[in-house]
Write a protein that holds these residues in place. Structure first.
Motif: not given
Length: 176
Positions: A69-83
């Motif tokens: 990851w290069t940006d923790y907040s962007a990809y953690s949001f993406f993971q939460i939304v997908t799950m």
């Protein structure tokens, strides 16, 4: 109400001996209600669309999860939304398969599913745009964002077909 066979006489011809009367079996809706699972939903368009959504969301989640990851907040949001979307789609899929909507009539299930798709699609689109903009050409992140966009398109199709079936057909059938 009798559940056995009934004889229905349609008429007798004067030209000769009467043909044997046709025998019909009274159909009962109790047999279809007694089944635990709706096997037809597996092969229906809505059922296959939900499976395709779950698969694309899972692939998008795994692609992002296994990438640097290069940006923790962007990809953690993406993971939460997908799950969250995956869990809700699985919930509605199970609800349709086991016909829960017939037992819990106090909830407007078409409206609940439509609202889920509306909110989930907007959040998934935002998450996919942010994930794509912050991917910096890292292959797994680009793949995750791509599958996020594909899942967004599938959710829009499902939302449109849900609205079309539940709202438009009801409003046109009122004037018949």
């Amino acid at each position: 109400m009798s559940h056995g066979a009934r004889v229905i006489r349609t008429g007798v011809s004067s030209a000769g001996p009467a043909a044997p009367p046709p025998v019909t079996v009274a159909s009962s809706s109790a047999g279809s209600d007694a089944e635990l699972m709706d096997g037809g939903y597996f092969r229906s368009c809505a059922g296959m669309l939900k499976v395709a959504q779950m698969i694309t969301l899972l692939i998008g989640f795994i692609s992002v999860n296994n990438s640097p990851w290069t940006d923790y907040s962007a990809y953690s949001f993406f993971q939460i939304v997908t799950m969250c979307d995956l869990v809700m789609i699985l919930f509605f899929y199970i609800m349709h398969i086991f016909r829960v909507y017939r037992k819990l009539t106090c909830v407007s299930w078409p409206l609940a599913e439509f609202l889920h798709y509306l909110i989930g699609t907007i959040l998934l689109l935002i998450g996919s745009i942010v994930a794509a903009s912050k991917s910096y050409n890292i292959t797994g992140l680009v793949a995750g964002a791509t599958f996020g966009f594909l899942a967004t398109i599938l959710c829009v199709i499902s939302m449109w077909s849900s609205y079309k079936v539940s709202c438009i057909t009801q409003s046109t059938s009122k004037y018949r």
